[in-house]
Design a protein around this motif. Structure first.
Motif, PDB file in Angstrom:
ATOM      1  N   GLN A 226      -9.963   7.184 -21.061  1.00 25.46           N
ATOM      2  CA  GLN A 226     -11.605   7.331 -20.583  1.00 25.46           C
ATOM      3  C   GLN A 226     -11.993   5.631 -21.431  1.00 25.46           C
ATOM      4  OE1 GLN A 226     -11.892  11.211 -22.503  1.00 25.46           O
ATOM      5  NE2 GLN A 226     -12.779   9.858 -23.539  1.00 25.46           N
ATOM      6  N   LEU A 227     -11.543   4.708 -22.129  1.00 24.33           N
ATOM      7  CA  LEU A 227     -11.811   3.438 -22.289  1.00 24.33           C
ATOM      8  C   LEU A 227     -11.941   2.432 -21.376  1.00 24.33           C
ATOM      9  CD1 LEU A 227     -13.125   0.923 -24.152  1.00 24.33           C
ATOM     10  CD2 LEU A 227     -10.755   0.879 -25.176  1.00 24.33           C
ATOM     11  N   ASN A 232     -12.085  -1.256 -16.686  1.00 26.75           N
ATOM     12  CA  ASN A 232     -11.954  -2.084 -14.723  1.00 26.75           C
ATOM     13  C   ASN A 232     -13.158  -1.905 -14.426  1.00 26.75           C
ATOM     14  OD1 ASN A 232      -9.263  -2.245 -14.593  1.00 26.75           O
ATOM     15  ND2 ASN A 232      -8.670  -0.468 -14.598  1.00 26.75           N
ATOM     16  N   PRO A 233     -14.143  -1.268 -13.850  1.00 28.52           N
ATOM     17  CA  PRO A 233     -15.158  -1.274 -13.737  1.00 28.52           C
ATOM     18  C   PRO A 233     -16.333  -2.835 -14.505  1.00 28.52           C
ATOM     19  CG  PRO A 233     -15.141   0.763 -14.048  1.00 28.52           C
ATOM     20  CD  PRO A 233     -14.060   0.397 -14.789  1.00 28.52           C
ATOM     21  N   GLY A 301      -9.031   5.598  -7.479  1.00 29.95           N
ATOM     22  CA  GLY A 301      -8.802   6.808  -7.938  1.00 29.95           C
ATOM     23  C   GLY A 301      -7.055   5.717  -8.255  1.00 29.95           C
ATOM     24  N   ASP A 302      -6.928   4.575  -7.855  1.00 22.87           N
ATOM     25  CA  ASP A 302      -5.832   3.770  -8.782  1.00 22.87           C
ATOM     26  C   ASP A 302      -6.178   2.987 -10.177  1.00 22.87           C
ATOM     27  OD1 ASP A 302      -3.396   2.855  -9.154  1.00 22.87           O
ATOM     28  OD2 ASP A 302      -3.467   1.650  -7.137  1.00 22.87           O
ATOM     29  N   ASP A 303      -5.967   3.369 -10.883  1.00 27.16           N
ATOM     30  CA  ASP A 303      -6.672   3.360 -11.881  1.00 27.16           C
ATOM     31  C   ASP A 303      -5.604   1.684 -12.264  1.00 27.16           C
ATOM     32  OD1 ASP A 303      -8.352   4.894 -11.762  1.00 27.16           O
ATOM     33  OD2 ASP A 303      -7.627   5.377 -13.733  1.00 27.16           O
ATOM     34  N   ILE A 304      -4.434   1.899 -12.160  1.00 20.94           N
ATOM     35  CA  ILE A 304      -3.286   0.934 -12.380  1.00 20.94           C
ATOM     36  C   ILE A 304      -3.362  -0.237 -11.456  1.00 20.94           C
ATOM     37  CG2 ILE A 304      -0.707   0.456 -12.606  1.00 20.94           C
ATOM     38  CD1 ILE A 304      -0.627   3.215 -13.358  1.00 20.94           C
ATOM     39  N   GLY A 305      -2.997   0.457 -10.284  1.00 25.93           N
ATOM     40  CA  GLY A 305      -3.459  -0.795  -9.201  1.00 25.93           C
ATOM     41  C   GLY A 305      -4.824  -1.522  -9.582  1.00 25.93           C
ATOM     42  N   ALA A 306      -6.165  -0.587 -10.303  1.00 26.61           N
ATOM     43  CA  ALA A 306      -7.647  -1.616  -9.850  1.00 26.61           C
ATOM     44  C   ALA A 306      -7.512  -3.065 -11.489  1.00 26.61           C
ATOM     45  CB  ALA A 306      -8.324  -1.005 -10.656  1.00 26.61           C
TER      46      ALA A 306
END
Length: 378
Positions: A226-227, A232-233, A301-306
């Motif tokens: 969640q952190l 990222n944003p 929804g690609d948190d790792i790539g983002a």
């Protein structure tokens, strides 16, 4: 990911630019915040069911960039709708969503974000703010300190990153708590900054701040996920902030170079002036492309790539902003240091994107370790 902006994004960019132009460099933060909220810009990334625009960080970054390019950035957009709004919309309970998201979307409520501590900047594993349960009531008790927390004086609450003890291992794990501004034991002290910004910086003290059980955001065992969903944003929006500032400075310099005539032609005709300004423009455009990629990956929804792209975008935008501001001031010469032209204050402000929310050195560490697979030195 389209390399050319959609018509919807072009229209959003144009309308926000018009709003920024009306307010200009001498903008009133409260008035601009209220007008941007009324037009639906502040909550463009939040779910429609809670009064938002149903878009994503891609749309919100356009809003901040264009306001910055007009000389009127709203720094709290990075914190309130981008970090806090995103975390609550993705992980909050139904009650938390209903309580906070409509206000964050229409601008009537704002939320600050507290992670940095005196001895825990980039290393979140050293966070010492702790939360423990009251066995009699089930309440949470938060104790700790935070520093360089933006806008606490104007925020209705602060999303605090603390740590709770894992019952299985005894190790501390990160968790996020919503702390109302008037909570007992929650104190703030303004930090005396050289930076001339509308939003002030604060040191926070939490002395056994008692919170109800539902102050915890999301799952206690998923705090780290969640952190980073909020960080990222934060990096993408910081890139937008920097690109907007760089564009503002560059536009002032180009206008001056077109008109300022010392010899036979305007100074902008000389390559010693023109080429550095052209390079600054190229750097800003390249940074924007990486920012758009990061926003696209995050919204998909690609948190790792983002994560990788957001760090790169923040790095590129911070460097491009500093160079654009420096070259713009240099183009104006002595006029670049006057209040009339409004560039001198950006010399300090432009460094923010290099330093916060994570230093360029830590981003280089991230890329060298995560992307290139090089060993760590720490």
């Amino acid at each position: 990911m389209a390399l050319v902006e959609s018509e919807e994004h072009k229209a959003l960019r144009a309308s926000v630019a018009a709003l920024g132009k009306r307010h200009g460099r001498t903008y009133d933060r409260q008035q601009l915040w209220a007008e941007a909220a009324k037009l639906g810009y502040l909550g463009v990334n939040l779910p429609e069911e809670y009064g938002g625009g149903g878009g994503g960080i891609a749309e919100l970054s356009i809003v901040l960039e264009e306001l910055g390019a007009a000389g009127s950035p709203l720094l709290m957009m990075i914190v309130s709708p981008a970090i806090c709004g995103t975390v609550i919309s993705r992980f909050g309970t139904d009650t938390q969503k209903q309580k906070w998201l409509p206000g964050l979307a229409d601008g009537t409520r704002t939320m600050a974000f507290g992670i940095t501590e005196p001895d825990a900047g980039s290393n979140s594993h050293r966070i010492t703010t702790t939360a423990r349960r009251d066995p009699d009531t089930g309440d949470w008790l938060l104790t700790g300190r935070k520093v360089f927390i933006s806008g606490v004086d104007i925020a209705d609450a602060t999303l605090i990153v603390g740590r709770t003890e894992d019952a299985r291992t005894g190790n501390l794990k990160p968790c996020l708590f919503i702390v109302p501004r008037d909570a007992d034991g929650f104190e703030r002290r303004a930090i005396d900054m050289e930076l001339n910004a509308v939003e002030k910086q604060f040191e926070l003290t939490l002395d056994d701040v008692r919170l109800p059980a539902d102050a915890l955001v999301g799952d206690e065992d998923a705090g780290l996920l969640q952190l980073f969903a909020g960080l990222n944003p934060e990096r993408i929006m910081t890139a937008a902030f920097a690109i907007g500032m760089g564009r503002y400075a560059l536009a002032r310099a180009v206008e001056y170079a077109r008109d300022r005539q010392v010899w036979k032609t305007p100074i902008g005709a000389h390559q010693a002036i023109a080429h550095p300004l052209a390079q600054a423009h190229i750097d800003l455009e390249l940074a924007r492309l990486m920012m758009q990629k990061a926003a696209h990956l995050y919204d998909a929804g690609d948190d790792i790539g983002a994560g990788e792209a957001a760090n790169m975008a923040k790095y590129a935008a911070g460097e491009a902003c500093v160079r654009a501001v420096d070259q713009s001031v240099h183009t104006l010469g002595g006029n670049g240091l006057t209040r009339e032209f409004g560039l001198a204050s950006l010399i300090t402000a432009s460094r923010v994107a290099r330093i916060a929310p994570v230093s360029r050195e830590m981003i280089l560490n991230y890329v060298s370790h995560q992307t290139l697979g090089l060993p760590k030195s720490y």
